[in-house]
Design an enzyme around this catalytic site. Structure first.
Site, PDB file in Angstrom:
ATOM      1  N   ARG A  54       0.830  -1.213   0.000  1.00  0.00           N
ATOM      2  CA  ARG A  54       0.000   0.000   0.000  1.00  0.00           C
ATOM      3  C   ARG A  54       0.860   1.257   0.000  1.00  0.00           C
ATOM      4  O   ARG A  54       0.556   2.228  -0.691  1.00  0.00           O
ATOM      5  CB  ARG A  54      -0.957  -0.009   1.197  1.00  0.00           C
ATOM      6  CG  ARG A  54      -1.983   1.110   1.138  1.00  0.00           C
ATOM      7  CD  ARG A  54      -3.120   0.924   2.126  1.00  0.00           C
ATOM      8  NE  ARG A  54      -2.689   1.118   3.503  1.00  0.00           N
ATOM      9  CZ  ARG A  54      -3.490   0.992   4.564  1.00  0.00           C
ATOM     10  NH1 ARG A  54      -4.749   0.655   4.401  1.00  0.00           N
ATOM     11  NH2 ARG A  54      -3.028   1.184   5.774  1.00  0.00           N
ATOM     12  N   LYS A 153      -2.475   7.221   1.378  1.00  0.00           N
ATOM     13  CA  LYS A 153      -2.353   7.518   2.812  1.00  0.00           C
ATOM     14  C   LYS A 153      -1.233   8.553   2.930  1.00  0.00           C
ATOM     15  O   LYS A 153      -0.076   8.228   3.221  1.00  0.00           O
ATOM     16  CB  LYS A 153      -2.035   6.215   3.561  1.00  0.00           C
ATOM     17  CG  LYS A 153      -2.449   6.235   5.001  1.00  0.00           C
ATOM     18  CD  LYS A 153      -2.515   4.818   5.540  1.00  0.00           C
ATOM     19  CE  LYS A 153      -2.412   4.767   7.026  1.00  0.00           C
ATOM     20  NZ  LYS A 153      -3.392   5.560   7.745  1.00  0.00           N
ATOM     21  N   GLU A 186     -16.201   6.982   5.429  1.00  0.00           N
ATOM     22  CA  GLU A 186     -15.424   6.313   6.474  1.00  0.00           C
ATOM     23  C   GLU A 186     -15.281   7.282   7.637  1.00  0.00           C
ATOM     24  O   GLU A 186     -15.745   8.421   7.568  1.00  0.00           O
ATOM     25  CB  GLU A 186     -14.051   5.904   5.935  1.00  0.00           C
ATOM     26  CG  GLU A 186     -13.223   7.092   5.451  1.00  0.00           C
ATOM     27  CD  GLU A 186     -11.856   6.698   4.891  1.00  0.00           C
ATOM     28  OE1 GLU A 186     -11.381   5.582   5.168  1.00  0.00           O
ATOM     29  OE2 GLU A 186     -11.262   7.529   4.184  1.00  0.00           O
TER      30      GLU A 186
HETATM   31  N1  PXG Z   1      -9.514   5.159   6.929  1.00  0.00           N
HETATM   32  C1  PXG Z   1      -8.568   6.083   7.152  1.00  0.00           C
HETATM   33  C2  PXG Z   1      -8.779   7.452   6.645  1.00  0.00           C
HETATM   34  C3  PXG Z   1      -7.389   5.743   7.824  1.00  0.00           C
HETATM   35  O1  PXG Z   1      -6.443   6.652   8.034  1.00  0.00           O
HETATM   36  C4  PXG Z   1      -8.258   3.488   8.068  1.00  0.00           C
HETATM   37  C5  PXG Z   1      -9.378   3.886   7.368  1.00  0.00           C
HETATM   38  C6  PXG Z   1      -8.132   2.060   8.485  1.00  0.00           C
HETATM   39  O2  PXG Z   1      -7.197   1.381   7.650  1.00  0.00           O
HETATM   40  P1  PXG Z   1      -6.327   0.155   8.164  1.00  0.00           P
HETATM   41  O3  PXG Z   1      -5.482  -0.224   6.990  1.00  0.00           O
HETATM   42  O4  PXG Z   1      -5.527   0.658   9.334  1.00  0.00           O
HETATM   43  O5  PXG Z   1      -7.281  -0.909   8.537  1.00  0.00           O
HETATM   44  C7  PXG Z   1      -7.225   4.435   8.300  1.00  0.00           C
HETATM   45  C8  PXG Z   1      -5.962   4.084   9.005  1.00  0.00           C
HETATM   46  C9  PXG Z   1      -4.079   6.270  14.485  1.00  0.00           C
HETATM   47  C10 PXG Z   1      -4.151   6.292  13.019  1.00  0.00           C
HETATM   48  O6  PXG Z   1      -2.968   6.430  15.024  1.00  0.00           O
HETATM   49  C11 PXG Z   1      -4.958   5.426  12.320  1.00  0.00           C
HETATM   50  C12 PXG Z   1      -5.035   5.480  10.931  1.00  0.00           C
HETATM   51  C13 PXG Z   1      -4.310   6.418  10.303  1.00  0.00           C
HETATM   52  C14 PXG Z   1      -3.507   7.269  10.997  1.00  0.00           C
HETATM   53  C15 PXG Z   1      -3.403   7.222  12.364  1.00  0.00           C
HETATM   54  O7  PXG Z   1      -5.114   6.115  15.130  1.00  0.00           O
HETATM   55  N2  PXG Z   1      -5.901   4.609  10.309  1.00  0.00           N
END
Ligand code: PXG
Length: 295
Positions: A54, A153, A186
Site C-alpha cells: 500500500r 495515505k 469512512e
Molecule cells: N480510513 C482512514 C482514513 C485511515 O487513516 C483506516 C481507514 C483504516 O485502515 P487500516 O489499513 O488501518 O485498517 C485508516 C488508518 C491512528 C491512526 O494512530 C490510524 C489510521 C491512520 C492514521 C493514524 O489512530 N488509520
C-alpha cells in the site's frame, strides 16, 4: 527494551531524542509524503506485505520513489521492532519527499526521508469495546478522489483532523465523514460497516475511502464465517436504522458504534455479530503475520 526508543532514520538506528528531520523537508513544509500505521501482535507483524504494497502504491501515485526495495522496507519494519524488543507494537512507517527548498516543486528534493517508529499503542478504553462508542457526523466532507484520492495515505491528513476535532468538540471519539453527495465514506482513521437483517455492508473503495487492511481482513473473516458481505453505497438513514454498526482500523481493530448523531443503534450495546467478528479478528491477529524473530 532499550532505555530510549530506537528510530530507523535514513539507513540507521538513532535514539528518539536524536531522530530529527530538516525544517526544509517537504513532508514538514507541505505534507508531501506517505505513511503507514502497522501493528505487531505476539511477535508477528500483521499483514506486513499488504502495508508495504500500500505504501509503494501511494508513493507511485504521487511520483515519490521510495529509495528502498519492498524487501528492504519490510526488513526495516521488522528490525525496528527487534531493536526495541517489541513483540506487540504500533509501527509508523513514513516516507517524505525529503529536504528541498521553499518552493512547492519537489525537483530539488533529491533524497526522500524514510523513518520508522515502533512503539506501544494507547488503545480506546476496554469499556468502549464492550459498550460501543458514540460517533457524530462531521460537517467536513471526505476528500473527493478527484482531489487527493483517499487511497493515498498521505501526510496531508488535515481533512480527517478537522473532522476529528469536530468529534472531540462534540464529546465523541470519532467522526463519520460523508462524500459530497451525502454518501457514507469512512471515519477519520477507521472504515465503517453496518449490519441489517444479518447482512453486512461497507462502502466501496470508489466512494473515496482508504482501502483499509483491517477492513479487508474483516470482510474475509466474515465471509469465511458464512455471512453475506456487500460493498455498497449507503446514506446516514441506513446507518441510523442499522441493527449494528462497527468500525475497523489498525489502531481500533474492530469496535462497535452504538450511537450516531444521537440515534441509538440497535439496542445500544455491542451487537452479537460485531462481538463475533471482534473475537474472530483478535484470534486471527494473534496467530498470523510475518515473524519478527524475537525469542
Ligand atoms: N480510513 C482512514 C482514513 C485511515 O487513516 C483506516 C481507514 C483504516 O485502515 P487500516 O489499513 O488501518 O485498517 C485508516 C488508518 C491512528 C491512526 O494512530 C490510524 C489510521 C491512520 C492514521 C493514524 O489512530 N488509520
Amino acid at each position: 527494551m532499550p532505555s530510549e526508543l530506537m528510530i530507523y532514520l535514513n539507513g540507521e538506528f538513532v535514539k528518539k531524542s536524536e531522530a530529527k528531520v530538516s525544517v526544509f523537508d517537504h513532508g514538514v513544509l507541505y505534507g508531501d509524503g506517505v505513511f503507514e500505521g502497522i501493528r505487531a501482535y505476539n511477535g508477528r507483524v500483521f499483514r506486513l506485505e499488504e502495508h508495504i504494497n500500500r505504501i509503494f502504491a501511494a508513493a507511485k501515485a504521487i511520483f515519490l520513489e521510495i529509495p528502498l526495495s519492498k524487501e528492504e522496507l519490510t526488513e526495516v519494519v521488522l528490525e525496528t521492532c527487534r531493536q526495541n524488543q517489541l513483540r506487540d507494537a504500533y509501527i509508523r512507517l513514513v516516507v517524505t519527499r525529503g529536504a528541498g527548498d521553499l518552493g512547492l516543486s519537489p525537483t530539488n528534493c533529491v533524497k526522500p526521508t524514510v523513518f520508522c517508529i515502533a512503539s506501544t499503542i494507547s488503545l480506546y478504553p476496554e469499556e468502549m469495546y464492550e459498550k460501543g462508542m458514540p460517533i457524530i457526523t462531521a460537517s467536513q466532507r471526505r476528500n473527493k478522489a478527484t482531489i487527493v484520492d483517499p487511497q493515498v495515505k498521505s501526510l496531508n491528513y488535515l481533512n480527517n483532523i478537522l473532522a476529528k476535532i469536530e468529534a472531540n468538540r462534540a464529546g465523541a471519539a470519532e467522526a463519520l465523514m460523508l462524500d459530497h453527495d451525502g454518501m457514507v465514506t469512512e471515519c477519520t482513521g477507521d472504515n465503517i460497516f453496518i449490519i441489517k437483517d444479518g447482512v453486512i455492508y461497507t462502502p466501496p473503495i470508489h466512494v473515496g475511502i482508504l482501502d483499509g487492511i483491517t477492513r479487508l481482513s474483516v470482510i474475509e473473516l466474515a465471509k469465511e464465517a458464512g455471512y453475506e458481505v456487500y460493498e455498497k453505497e449507503f446514506t446516514l438513514f441506513n446507518v441510523y436504522n442499522a441493527d449494528e454498526c462497527f468500525l475497523t482500523g489498525t489502531a481500533a481493530e474492530v469496535i462497535a458504534v452504538t450511537n450516531v448523531d444521537g440515534r441509538v443503534i440497535g439496542n445500544g450495546s455491542c451487537g452479537p455479530i460485531t462481538k463475533k467478528l471482534l473475537k474472530l479478528f483478535h484470534d486471527y491477529a494473534q496467530n498470523q503475520g510475518m515473524l519478527i524473530g524475537l525469542s
